[in-house]
Each structure stands twice: as C-alpha cells, then as structure tokens.
Design a protein around this motif. Sequence first.
Motif, PDB file in Angstrom:
ATOM      1  N   GLY A 164      49.683  29.821   4.255  1.00 26.32           N
ATOM      2  CA  GLY A 164      48.236  29.874   4.082  1.00 26.32           C
ATOM      3  C   GLY A 164      47.750  28.886   3.039  1.00 26.32           C
ATOM      4  O   GLY A 164      48.480  28.492   2.124  1.00 26.32           O
ATOM      5  N   SER A 165      46.487  28.475   3.208  1.00 34.78           N
ATOM      6  CA  SER A 165      45.861  27.579   2.238  1.00 34.78           C
ATOM      7  C   SER A 165      44.375  27.891   2.167  1.00 34.78           C
ATOM      8  O   SER A 165      43.780  28.426   3.102  1.00 34.78           O
ATOM      9  CB  SER A 165      46.070  26.105   2.635  1.00 34.78           C
ATOM     10  OG  SER A 165      45.434  25.832   3.869  1.00 34.78           O
ATOM     11  N   ALA A 166      43.772  27.546   1.026  1.00 35.56           N
ATOM     12  CA  ALA A 166      42.334  27.760   0.808  1.00 35.56           C
ATOM     13  C   ALA A 166      41.769  26.576   0.045  1.00 35.56           C
ATOM     14  O   ALA A 166      42.455  25.951  -0.774  1.00 35.56           O
ATOM     15  CB  ALA A 166      42.105  29.053   0.032  1.00 35.56           C
ATOM     16  N   ASP A 167      40.485  26.262   0.322  1.00 35.17           N
ATOM     17  CA  ASP A 167      39.858  25.113  -0.327  1.00 35.17           C
ATOM     18  C   ASP A 167      38.341  25.312  -0.302  1.00 35.17           C
ATOM     19  O   ASP A 167      37.822  26.251   0.317  1.00 35.17           O
ATOM     20  CB  ASP A 167      40.241  23.816   0.395  1.00 35.17           C
ATOM     21  CG  ASP A 167      40.049  22.576  -0.488  1.00 35.17           C
ATOM     22  OD1 ASP A 167      39.515  22.729  -1.617  1.00 35.17           O
ATOM     23  OD2 ASP A 167      40.410  21.476  -0.043  1.00 35.17           O
ATOM     24  N   VAL A 189      38.189  33.204  -5.620  1.00 31.24           N
ATOM     25  CA  VAL A 189      37.420  32.119  -6.233  1.00 31.24           C
ATOM     26  C   VAL A 189      37.129  32.470  -7.684  1.00 31.24           C
ATOM     27  O   VAL A 189      36.777  33.613  -7.998  1.00 31.24           O
ATOM     28  CB  VAL A 189      36.099  31.890  -5.466  1.00 31.24           C
ATOM     29  CG1 VAL A 189      35.243  30.828  -6.165  1.00 31.24           C
ATOM     30  CG2 VAL A 189      36.386  31.486  -4.021  1.00 31.24           C
ATOM     31  N   SER A 190      37.270  31.479  -8.576  1.00 27.35           N
ATOM     32  CA  SER A 190      36.897  31.634  -9.985  1.00 27.35           C
ATOM     33  C   SER A 190      35.746  30.683 -10.299  1.00 27.35           C
ATOM     34  O   SER A 190      35.750  29.524  -9.877  1.00 27.35           O
ATOM     35  CB  SER A 190      38.082  31.320 -10.910  1.00 27.35           C
ATOM     36  OG  SER A 190      39.117  32.261 -10.717  1.00 27.35           O
ATOM     37  N   ILE A 191      34.738  31.205 -11.038  1.00 27.96           N
ATOM     38  CA  ILE A 191      33.564  30.420 -11.433  1.00 27.96           C
ATOM     39  C   ILE A 191      33.549  30.322 -12.955  1.00 27.96           C
ATOM     40  O   ILE A 191      33.569  31.341 -13.652  1.00 27.96           O
ATOM     41  CB  ILE A 191      32.265  31.073 -10.931  1.00 27.96           C
ATOM     42  CG1 ILE A 191      32.313  31.278  -9.411  1.00 27.96           C
ATOM     43  CG2 ILE A 191      31.048  30.240 -11.317  1.00 27.96           C
ATOM     44  CD1 ILE A 191      31.177  32.119  -8.866  1.00 27.96           C
ATOM     45  N   ILE A 214      40.130  27.846  -6.668  1.00 26.34           N
ATOM     46  CA  ILE A 214      40.419  28.700  -5.523  1.00 26.34           C
ATOM     47  C   ILE A 214      41.911  28.762  -5.296  1.00 26.34           C
ATOM     48  O   ILE A 214      42.640  27.805  -5.576  1.00 26.34           O
ATOM     49  CB  ILE A 214      39.695  28.183  -4.253  1.00 26.34           C
ATOM     50  CG1 ILE A 214      39.730  29.236  -3.140  1.00 26.34           C
ATOM     51  CG2 ILE A 214      40.272  26.856  -3.768  1.00 26.34           C
ATOM     52  CD1 ILE A 214      38.833  28.910  -1.966  1.00 26.34           C
ATOM     53  N   ARG A 215      42.375  29.928  -4.785  1.00 28.95           N
ATOM     54  CA  ARG A 215      43.759  30.102  -4.390  1.00 28.95           C
ATOM     55  C   ARG A 215      43.819  31.147  -3.281  1.00 28.95           C
ATOM     56  O   ARG A 215      42.905  31.983  -3.156  1.00 28.95           O
ATOM     57  CB  ARG A 215      44.661  30.510  -5.561  1.00 28.95           C
ATOM     58  CG  ARG A 215      44.534  31.941  -6.025  1.00 28.95           C
ATOM     59  CD  ARG A 215      43.321  32.212  -6.871  1.00 28.95           C
ATOM     60  NE  ARG A 215      43.369  31.442  -8.109  1.00 28.95           N
ATOM     61  CZ  ARG A 215      42.336  31.265  -8.902  1.00 28.95           C
ATOM     62  NH1 ARG A 215      41.164  31.786  -8.568  1.00 28.95           N
ATOM     63  NH2 ARG A 215      42.419  30.562 -10.012  1.00 28.95           N
ATOM     64  N   THR A 216      44.853  31.076  -2.409  1.00 31.29           N
ATOM     65  CA  THR A 216      45.006  32.061  -1.333  1.00 31.29           C
ATOM     66  C   THR A 216      45.393  33.402  -1.934  1.00 31.29           C
ATOM     67  O   THR A 216      45.930  33.486  -3.042  1.00 31.29           O
ATOM     68  CB  THR A 216      46.088  31.621  -0.331  1.00 31.29           C
ATOM     69  OG1 THR A 216      47.323  31.421  -1.020  1.00 31.29           O
ATOM     70  CG2 THR A 216      45.688  30.337   0.367  1.00 31.29           C
ATOM     71  N   SER A 226      45.401  27.729  -9.617  1.00 30.13           N
ATOM     72  CA  SER A 226      44.499  27.259  -8.562  1.00 30.13           C
ATOM     73  C   SER A 226      45.223  26.320  -7.611  1.00 30.13           C
ATOM     74  O   SER A 226      46.120  25.580  -8.003  1.00 30.13           O
ATOM     75  CB  SER A 226      43.293  26.560  -9.172  1.00 30.13           C
ATOM     76  OG  SER A 226      43.712  25.396  -9.885  1.00 30.13           O
ATOM     77  N   GLU A 227      44.796  26.367  -6.363  1.00 32.77           N
ATOM     78  CA  GLU A 227      45.291  25.427  -5.358  1.00 32.77           C
ATOM     79  C   GLU A 227      44.362  24.225  -5.239  1.00 32.77           C
ATOM     80  O   GLU A 227      44.810  23.095  -5.013  1.00 32.77           O
ATOM     81  CB  GLU A 227      45.395  26.116  -3.986  1.00 32.77           C
ATOM     82  CG  GLU A 227      46.418  27.227  -3.930  1.00 32.77           C
ATOM     83  CD  GLU A 227      46.446  27.907  -2.571  1.00 32.77           C
ATOM     84  OE1 GLU A 227      45.877  27.345  -1.607  1.00 32.77           O
ATOM     85  OE2 GLU A 227      47.020  29.009  -2.473  1.00 32.77           O
TER      86      GLU A 227
END
Length: 915
Positions: A429-432, A460-462, A541-543, A550-551
């Motif tokens: 898996g991947s996220a972006d 998600v981190s803000i 962001i990360r899966t 983070s990815e």
Amino acid sequence: MTRNKQIRAVLLAALMVFSVFAGSIAFTGSAAAAATSINTTTVSGSSATVNVTVDATAGDNNTTVWIDLDDDGTLDSGEPVATNDSYTPGTATDVLVSGLDVSDLTAGQYELAAAETAGAPVTGTTSEDLSVTATVTNNDDPELVSAVHYNDNFGNDVLELSFNEEVQNLGGNIQVYQDDVDVTSDVVASGPTQNNPGQVIINTTDLYTGDLVVNLEGVEDTEGNQLEQGLDDDYNSTITVATVTVTDDNSVSITDAYMGEVVAATNGNIGTAVEVESDETQDDVESFFRSGSTGATSAVYTFNTADRQEQRYNVTIGSTLDEKIRVRDLGLEVSIDDLNVTDEDEIEGTVSANSDRQDVEITLLDSDGDEVDDGSMTVNLNGQGEYDFEFNASELDLDTGDYTVEVTDTASGVTVESDTITVEDAGEGSADFAESVITEQRGDVVAIPVTVENTDTATVSIGSNDQGYVANVTVEDGNDDGEVILLWDSSKSTVSGTNNPSNVFDVDDSDDDILTGSDGVAEVGLATSNLVDAGDYDLEIRTGSTVSDSENVATLVLEEGGVSAVRTWTAPSGESLTDLEEVTDALENGNITEDSQIAFGDKVVVQIEASGLEGTVDAQDDETPDFFDTSNGYDDSYRLTINQTNPDPNRDPKIINVANASVVADSDNDTYFVVFESEQIQAYRDDDDDGVLDSGEITTSNEVDLDDDDSFNVEFKMIGEDDVSSSLALVDDNSSAEDSYEFLEAEHSFDADPVNVTNAAEQTVTGSSNVAPGTELTLRVESDGDTQPRFLKTATVYVQADGTFSGSFDFSEQSVGDTFTVTADGGVASDEEVDGNVVESVDTTTDEPTETTTDEPTETTTDEPTETTTSEPTETTTAEPTDETTTSSQTPGFGVIVALVALVAAALLAVRRDN
C-alpha cells in the motif's frame, strides 16, 4: 375390449361365417384360422419382431401384423405392416413376425393389430383378429427423453423421468445431486415406480430448486441395452425444475409466475395435448402460441417463461381451457459496488427484487462457474426487497482472477448473475497528496486531497510543534475509488486534544470516513489560543491508521481572509432562491440582475464575497442558517448592516434586521447571497445612531415599516482582532466593502396611449416596468364600447433586463374602428390600463431606435394619430437606460462559475423561463 370393438368383433364374426359359407360353394379346403393373442408390448427399430399366438389346429398360412394408426381395425394404406408366410397349420401356436418397420413413427403408444390371412393381406379389406396397445420406439437404444421435477396434479412433489421405452435396473441406480452435492437420501421419499412403460415416477420430500442433476448409470432397457442417450459422458442429465403447476381442475383461474420460472401443465395422463397462447382479451401484447403434448411416456408439459412477455397466457390441457398464467417480473437484480478489488478487499453488493423474498441464495463463483469454498449464503430480503452482502476476499483466500456473484430466488428458481469482478494482488500500500501545495484562507474549510493505492486507510498530519499547531486524522477510502478529500475546518484550530474531533475533520464524500478509536486517530494534539495564523504549514501522510514516519509531504498555505466586494441585486418576488442550484438557474435565466434601484416588494439579494468565513458560518451546505447566529460571532467578528441613508427630518434612520434573511452559500468561491423580501423584512430605528442594530433596539415599539422611497447603504465588515471582544477574530485588521440601493414604487407603463393596431396578425403591444427583470406579466386585451363581436386576448410576457416587455396579438378578425382596453397585470406593481383602437395603419416611427426618436423634436409627429406613441417610448426608454445598461454590462463578482453565468445573461434575455 371396448363396446365398439365388441360390436365390430361380432360383425366381423358374422362376415367370416358368411365368407366360409360362400367359400364352400365355390371351393373345398380347410376352415379359416385366427390370431388369438399378441404377446409383444414394445416395438422398436426397423426390423421389429412381434410374437403372435394363432389357432394351432387349422388355418391359413399367413400371419400379418400392422400398426393401426387410425384405430379402425382395418389395414389401411400407409400403415406399417409385416407378414410371416412360414406358418404351417397344426405345427405351432406362437408365430414370430419380423420386419415391421416403425422407423418413420414418432415414439409413443399405438394400436398393434394382427390377423390370419389365406394369402397376402389386402389394403382396405384385411381386418384385425385382435389388437393391443403397444409402445413404439424408433431407436434400438434406450433414451432419457426428459427429467422434470414438479408438483403433480395430486399435490405431490415428484421427479418424473421419461424414457423412449420400458427400462429396468432402476433400484439403486438413480442418484440426485443438488449444486454438485449428492442429496438422494434427503430428496427421494419413495420410488422409483414405472407407472407406464417408459414413465418413471419418484416421490420427493419437497420441491427443490437450484442446479438439480440426476445420475442414471446402470439403467437399461428390457433387452439389456445400457442407457446412454440423453445423458452426458458421466450418465448425468439436468433436471428441469417447474416451480409453478397448472392442472386440469375444471376451473379457469389466474396463476402468477415470475419471469424465468418454469410452469408445469398436467392432468396426470401421458400423451396429453397442451396449448399455450396469449390471452387476446389484453391490450397491446405480443402474440404467442405453442402447441405440443406431454409426450408418449410423460404426464407433464413444461412452459419456460424466461423469454416471455409480461402478460397473461391461456393454457389448454387436453381439449379444455384450464388456466391463465400471469407472467410478472420479479425484478431480481444484483449490483456490485466495485468491480475491481484486491485480494485484501471486500466484495460488496446489493440484491434487490420487486418484493420481499425469503431464502435468496447468494453465491460467489469463480471463472469456471464453480462455487468458491464457503462463498455462499442464504438470506431474506427486507421489506423494501433489498439485501446488502459482502464477501471478504482475504478470509476466502481468493486467488487473483475473475469472479461473479450468482443470486437465486429459491422459491421461484429465478437466477441472475452479476457483472465480472476482477480480483488483483493487493501489493504494498501507498498514500500521497494529490497536490503538493494547497492554498486556502484561514478560517475557511481546507480541502486536502489524499490518494491511496492498495490500501483503504491513510493518516494525515497537519502542522508541527514548531509551527504551533498539530492535528492528526485517519481517513478511509470507503468506495475504493483511490481518493479521499479530507476537510479540515481551520476556524476550529483552538479545539484541543480529542474534544469534538468531528467538528474539526470531515470528508467530502459520504462513502468515505474518518476513523477513530481502535480503527484510527482524529485529534488536535496542539491547538492555538486564537485563530490559526496565516503562514505555511507542513502536511505529512502515511498508510495505515497510526502516526509514524511520513511517506510523502505537502505544504498548506494559509492566507489572510477578508472582504472582496458587496453588490446588490434584485429578483422577482415569487422567485425561489433557497439553494445554490436555484440561484444559479436564476442567473442563467436572467431572473437575478444587479441593480441599485429596486421595485418595492421585489426580492433584495446582497452578494458578499469574503474569504475566511466558511468554517465559522458552517457553509458546507448551500443554505447557511448559521450565518447570523450570534453564537458564531455575528455582531462581533463580522457584521452585515443595511442602514437607511435618507431618513425623514428629525427621525432616526431605519436599520433592516438581516438576521431574518436567508443565506445561500457558494463556499467554493467564497461567495454568500443574503436574500429577503423587501416588503416583509423587519426594520427598526437606530436609536443610538451607531449604525448597528443592537438587541435593545429590536422591540415592538421601535419597529418601523419600510417605504417605497427609502434608500440604503449596505456594508459587510470582517472585524479586526483589536476590535473583537467575545469571539475569535477572523482577520488581523478590519476589512469591509459597501454598496447602496433605493426602493422605487413599482409601476408598469405602456409605450403608447392609446395603443393603435391594424386588423392583422402579429400586432405588438409594448411597455416598460421597473419591477425585477424576469417578472411574469399578463397582458389582457378586451373589447369595449359597442365593439361587436366581443373579444378577449391574453399573452404572458416577461420583463426584460432593460425593463421592457412586449406581447404579440392577432387582430385579423377585428374591424377598423373596434376599440379595446389593454391591461398589464403581474409582479409587485398595480395593474396598468390604457385604451386601444383598431386603425387602418399605424405610424411605424415607434420602431425607430430610441436615440433617433429622442434626437428629433417631438412636435414633428404631433399631427400624426400616434402622437402619444412616439412620446411614451422616448420617456420610458430614456428614464432608466443608463443605469440598466451599465448594470447589465458590469462583471459581477459571483466567483468563478457564477461570474461566467452573469457574463452571458444578456444573451438570454429573450429566452425567459416560463415557470
């Protein structure tokens, strides 16, 4: 022997006696013999052998057998016949007659006749000594003709096996399979019994549906030939399941069958004729007719409704109309939410039908059509005829490849199959983020587009500790489209910890979700004391559902909000403007126009362009009831005031109570529409002259009516942090914009008084009005005075953007000299009426452009009958052209989409909507 045959036998005997007597006169010889019995009950093939017992003491030397097709007791032309001439009287009683050719006959039951003849048999003369009913087959090998499972005419659930001839070795050699499972011990109640040669009946414990198969390995005919015809290589045959039965019950009733069900027609007898045809009493049906029979060794006829129309069919069993079948559509359907999944996903879908159903089987099939292990469930549809199902690809250990879902309504046997579902390897898996830089104004709701691949979740981190704000949230891709739009309400940046995370985070698509608790995280780890500052913030962001390394990263740019513009518009009083779609439609139709002069009674629309409001006013929906909610900062962090600029002498100015107006939001474009009826909105005196409507001023004694000559200044202000006391400031410094408008008394007028027309078609009546463009008017032309015959003409017209209206009437049936009145009725203005005349000709100077008419002195046309015609359009056209023309050519600040609509509004003036 029947009574007819007995009579025939007596007559034949009498004729034989006469024949013998006559023969004794002419000849001498032995007495005639007779065939006394036929020992064959089955005749097969083209060289059949028939056993016949004859008189052994004396007789003729020929034994003849034939198939008596018309059952008249006489050998006729075309009837299969064979003769054995080797018989010697006195030497044998059992004669074998071979060579009877029945290969051209359809398998079934026929009358087999035999007779002794002195010479060759004579067509049309040779009469039978006796006959029996025998089964005729035209194939030397036994064959399974049909296998039908149904409820017979006695109410019993049975399995009928129809063979082309008598069979044996039935016991232990009949196995029944349902969906590839041997269910013989569960299904078979008793039997098999061969009621008629070739008809085998097996009683069952119930009426079963699904894929039923019978195995007949080991079954033979009476000559020991193995049953192979009608079976596959494994001696199997599919059973036809008839879930509806109609019988010969001496009454005509209507039986319902769902399209796809098989209907059984039976009266319990073999060889029964059956007809099915469309009920001609119906309207608009496709004609249908079928004629057949149950078969020589079967008592049931099957009618498959799968390809039939939704209509009634008449069923005739034997010679009498017995039933009407009404074919209806069960509407059984199966839909799959996502046809492309991974081996770690859920296969989800919905089964639906036109009625609630019990025992609906849902089965997952592989590409070969085989059931997946543990991939079946039996469910009940709910009261709405639906059921949502899912198969877990991981738990079922599905291989990559193609699959389908098959749904069977077990009561009717109706089956449907889904589209092909492709299962792929999930992979890693991947996220972006879909965008590397996201820009928004602080206080607004920030849309953060997230993409996922081979996974459903991402976190998600803000922000960061160094940036003074940190939030973490886990999102789930609920519809497997590979995207989630995360919504972060930046106006809630002061929320700390896990308090009210649902107020801070949301998703744009309701199919997606925010995960909390053990499934994910949704928290503001580091909140702000005031509204989050403008600046750049980190996005990571990360899966998965945990906060880790983070990815991928992106940047969130928060800008300062503020007020860009305020404009006033008007719309017809009856125009519905409750949501953004209606506002957009009104703009497209030209029913909202920017104007500084508004007819009293029409709608007032205040357009506000301001960024940084979206979160505070909860503008995620079109209608924004929180816009004037004091708990959200009204009268503190932002303020809309509409104040009178022309109060009467010694009177405080009026202030409109905008809190009672409705607000439609176009938050994507930072635009808000405040809408109210000018005659219905409340107003109060500004007692303290501070320009703000305070709560103490909203009293019954201080309430005041608005008038049609009032003028107002409109201001929307976002208040800077130094002046905000009880709420969070949305801007650092004050930001505002203003506009103004005045009320006018609503009026209609005609361009000519009197209105003169000729007695011809397409006579135009024109005028002008100061009511809102788009207002619907009715023009009424009615004869008056002594005009005969009387007439009444009406036309529906719309006020154009320049304030004009025009209607066309047919006066071709009127006469010169007829008089009439013209009335304009509609909108918020009072009715306007003028006289009219039918004249021989009309001065066409009114058709000249306004600028030509106004340049010429009006006295040049004073001697003409249309003097008032030339003066009226000049006054009306020149009264407001500058304001209206300037207004329609302005580029309104409705945001990206609405601005484009406003630019083309002028092109739509002639195409007014008529609703």
